[in-house]
Design an enzyme around this catalytic site. Structure first.
Site, PDB file in Angstrom:
ATOM      1  N   ASP A   1       0.862  -1.163   0.000  1.00  0.00           N
ATOM      2  CA  ASP A   1       0.000   0.000   0.000  1.00  0.00           C
ATOM      3  C   ASP A   1       0.915   1.234   0.000  1.00  0.00           C
ATOM      4  O   ASP A   1       2.140   1.131   0.085  1.00  0.00           O
ATOM      5  CB  ASP A   1      -0.953  -0.031   1.206  1.00  0.00           C
ATOM      6  CG  ASP A   1      -2.176   0.838   0.987  1.00  0.00           C
ATOM      7  OD1 ASP A   1      -3.206   0.607   1.625  1.00  0.00           O
ATOM      8  OD2 ASP A   1      -2.101   1.755   0.125  1.00  0.00           O
TER       9      ASP A   1
HETATM   10  C1  GLC Z   1      -4.288   4.473  -0.101  1.00  0.00           C
HETATM   11  C2  GLC Z   1      -5.161   3.290   0.242  1.00  0.00           C
HETATM   12  C3  GLC Z   1      -5.228   2.263  -0.832  1.00  0.00           C
HETATM   13  C4  GLC Z   1      -5.134   2.969  -2.171  1.00  0.00           C
HETATM   14  C5  GLC Z   1      -3.726   3.511  -2.290  1.00  0.00           C
HETATM   15  C6  GLC Z   1      -3.517   4.277  -3.597  1.00  0.00           C
HETATM   16  O1  GLC Z   1      -3.635   4.934   1.019  1.00  0.00           O
HETATM   17  O2  GLC Z   1      -4.950   2.618   1.463  1.00  0.00           O
HETATM   18  O3  GLC Z   1      -6.452   1.549  -0.672  1.00  0.00           O
HETATM   19  O4  GLC Z   1      -5.417   2.074  -3.224  1.00  0.00           O
HETATM   20  O5  GLC Z   1      -3.387   4.323  -1.193  1.00  0.00           O
HETATM   21  O6  GLC Z   1      -4.300   5.432  -3.610  1.00  0.00           O
END
Ligand code: GLC
Length: 749
Positions: free
Chosen positions: A282
């Site tokens: 993430d």
């Molecule tokens: C965010 C989220 C994730 C998302 C990623 C890209 O913090 O936790 O679900 O897809 O970053 O935006």
């Protein structure tokens, strides 16, 4: 000569082995291309593929240079097609090996046409419709060059304080599994190489929704048997359905951050499940192992994540900075990098990016296409839940004079809900817009009264009272601004905010008029104190672009409400966590528990008859999982079971008659629950094991049946073995997790 020979072999293979599916052949070809390319790559180029950057964070000339040097594998949050093509051109035509970039975006519940937030879509209990909506989202998103989305979120959400419950499919593993699979198939289409397909990304692996206190990013303490019986199954289903990628979660579970958890990523994902897709972290979750206190520095974070199995690093740059050194030091093997790069290259080949790296400038004809808006309207209507309808005040006659009150009656931005980057509020059709447009035959007066859901100013209450007094009925649109739900937006109090409840109460008490309460929110709010002042309640988890017309379709009875709760509604925030598939405990409370006011003064402490409940709010939710009313009545009768004794290998069938006893046609979600009375671990009192949404005209009756096999009775035991255990099982079929007819059967092994 060799080429002809291989063509001849290919020809013979296709003729001689017609069952040898083309996909297997394609896979074989892709594997060869992956290996050939991998052999040519330098270590730096391999590490480049493992690096996903957000252009908006790296605004520097060097950024383009890094793409030219093959040091970037993927970009996220860039949707301007010309820019995408420009950067793609640098990667494909100016870097040494011409490996295309993978462009990603959070297309969570729509790209331009916005559908209800996933929690709302879940309330539809319509996997096919969810699949269709995801197909539309992929069609719109790929127009710009996006080929990878970070959805579906498969986190089990049992805590309405957690802002991202909005993005979940709710509290039940079976429902989340069925709907997650549908969304994956919608996004990925029949073939990832189709230019209107996007790779799905199942997230967040694992247990993110169990954040302590509902506070986002917080620690979780999920034991292995609960991981395996509740949190992991939806991911397994989607992976079996072909999900191309998976994202690790921010949280640490049982002391181990998910981006550094080799048990999860290797033992479970790769060894047990044989997952062949690609694993992405993430956003900075690799470097966040430092604040987690699990890595001393970025180099250590890179080592831990790489050795655990994270293959692409999102936004933080520990891999591109430290992996080469770690490989030179022998603490990370180059084979680890090679396997990661294989999975990344394979995905790019499967997406057809090597053949078609560029995107035609979007015609945009598909953005907000009328067919897309129709689907958005249909799913918004199917997702609304009728929670109350006293004296059948609904549906309303279009001849009534309606007072339209409240901040959510015209909130084009908030109506779309959280996780909307590309949908434009100018295209939102709010309830007020709809009355001014399609429903212009309806006589109404509008008083927003409050600026937003947080407004505490009561200066316009009198205007609202006046408008209601002149009208036949009041329809109050209350709820939650979209920014008050979603990522990082936990709430410790989930009542209606500001003075919304006071507005509702004041209008009812001052005017005595019939009141319909329409709520748009990103979570189940605690609305018990509001119910006495509303004759009817229609609940919409932020319904998206077409929420306005959909709501009036329902309120005027063109469509009969058919949504069911994918998550429990508690009476008080303090009851959280409360969910239907709970264990029974050794002291289950009786159905009726006394009120706190019945306790005599000076009552002495006693250990007699104590059970598990709250003195002030009992042990029942406000509305249970699966609940949802209709304008018609469905009668359940004649629950039959094919046999009350079951052996291994048997299939028993349970069936029930459902009759529409009312005056309106309508849809009903018939739900099957099974409860294992005694087992080697304490099991949930019941679990959803099937549902069928049927449609019946007035007077129509149908038979709904479900098959029960050993699979439906099996679970992971404390030693992680999987199986069913002999004993007595309860089986219910009914309209929600609390009502239903029950039978018992015994399993003999
Ligand atoms: C965010 C989220 C994730 C998302 C990623 C890209 O913090 O936790 O679900 O897809 O970053 O935006």
């Amino acid at each position: 000569m060799r080429k002809n020979l291989s063509l001849l072999v290919l020809f013979i293979a296709l003729i001689e082995f017609p069952t040898w599916s083309a996909t297997a052949f394609e896979d074989e070809k892709t594997e060869r291309k992956v290996e050939q390319l991998l052999q040519k790559m330098t270590l730096e180029e391999k590490l480049g593929q493992m690096n996903q950057l957000n252009p908006h964070r790296v605004i520097s000339k060097d950024f383009v240079e890094r793409i030219r040097r093959g040091e970037v594998g993927s970009l996220l949050n860039i949707v301007d097609t010309e820019s995408i093509n420009k950067l793609q051109k640098v990667a494909v035509e100016e870097s040494r090996l011409g490996i295309p970039l993978l462009i990603a975006r959070d297309v969570i519940h729509g790209f331009k046409t916005i559908f209800p937030i996933p929690l709302g879509q879940a309330a539809s209990f319509k996997p096919e419709l969810i699949k269709t909506a995801a197909r539309v989202a992929a069609t719109e998103a790929t127009e710009t060059g996006i080929r990878w989305t970070f959805a579906p979120m498969l986190d089990i959400a049992r805590d309405a304080r957690w802002g991202r419950i909005a993005e979940s499919f709710g509290e039940d593993p079976y429902l989340v599994g069925v709907l997650g699979k549908a969304m994956v198939k919608g996004f990925q289409g029949d073939n990832l190489a189709n230019t209107n397909s996007v790779a799905a990304c199942v997230k967040h692996f694992i247990g993110y929704g169990a954040a302590e206190g509902g506070r986002d990013y917080n620690s979780t303490y999920i034991p292995t048997h609960l991981l395996k019986n509740v949190y992991l199954p939806p991911f397994h289903e989607s992976i079996q359905a072909g999900a191309a990628t998976l994202m690790t979660a921010f949280n640490d579970n049982d002391g181990i951050p998910c981006s550094g958890n080799s048990y999860l990523l290797k033992d479970v994902l790769r060894k047990e499940w044989n997952f062949k897709g690609m694993i992405v972290s993430d956003w900075t979750s690799v470097s966040e192992m430092i604040p987690h206190g699990f890595a001393a520095n970025e180099k250590e974070a890179a080592r831990i994540a790489a050795n655990a199995g994270v293959e692409m690093e999102m936004v933080s740059e520990t891999y591109i900075t430290h992996l080469k050194e770690l490989i030179m030091e022998g603490v990370v093997k180059e084979e680890v990098v090679d396997e990661a790069v294989r999975n990344i290259l394979r995905l790019k080949f499967r997406l057809g990016l090597f053949k078609n790296p560029y995107t035609d400038l979007p015609s945009k004809t598909c953005f907000y296409a009328s067919s897309h808006l129709e689907i958005a309207r249909e799913i918004a209507a199917e997702s609304a839940i009728l929670l109350k309808n006293s004296n059948e005040i609904l549906p309303l006659s279009r001849k009534l004079e309606i007072a339209v009150i409240g901040p959510m009656a015209h909130a084009p931005h908030d109506q779309m809900g959280t996780w909307v980057f590309d949908g434009e509020q100018e295209h939102t059709v709010t309830p007020l817009d709809a009355l001014k447009g399609e429903f212009s035959d309806v006589s109404f007066r509008f008083e927003p009264t409050l600026i937003c859901s947080r407004d505490t100013n009561k200066i316009n209450f009198q205007k609202a009272i006046k408008a209601v007094s002149k009208s036949d009925v009041a329809v109050l649109f209350l709820g939650e601004e979209s920014i008050l739900s979603g990522e990082a937006h936990a709430l410790s109090n989930i009542n209606l905010m500001g003075v919304q409840s006071e507005l509702l109460k004041t209008i009812k008490e001052k005017t005595g008029k019939p009141v319909v309460l329409v709520i748009m929110a990103g979570r189940p709010l605690t609305i018990e104190r509001d119910l006495p002042y509303a004759d009817a309640v229609l609940y919409n988890f932020h319904p998206g672009t077409m929420g306005g017309p959909a709501i009036w379709d329902l309120l005027f009875g063109k469509t009969n409400p058919s949504g069911n709760l994918p998550v429990t509604f508690v009476k008080e925030t303090g009851q959280i966590p409360m969910y239907y598939n709970h264990t029974n405990t050794g002291r289950p409370a009786p159905d009726k528990v006394g009120s706190i006011n019945e306790i005599p003064l000076g009552q002495k402490q006693s250990s007699l008859g104590n059970t598990s409940f709250y003195l002030d709010s009992g042990n029942q939710p406000l509305f249970p999982f699966g609940f949802g009313l209709s304008y018609t009545d469905f009668e359940y009768s004649e629950l039959e079971i094919s046999d009350d004794r079951m052996k291994a290998g048997d299939t028993i069938r349970v069936s029930i008659k459902v009759k529409n006893k009312g005056r309106m046609s309508g849809a009903e979600t018939v739900q099957l629950y099974i409860g294992d009375k005694t087992a080697s671990i304490t099991r949930p009192v019941k679990e959803l094991k099937g549902f069928k949404k049927i449609y019946l005209n007035p007077g129509e009756k149908t038979n709904v049946s479900f098959a029960i096999t050993l699979k439906e009775l099996s679970f992971y035991r404390h030693d992680s073995t999987w199986g069913a255990e002999p004993g007595i099982f309860n089986v219910w079929i009914g309209p929600d997790s609390e009502q239903g007819l029950r039978k018992q059967f015994s399993l003999y092994l």
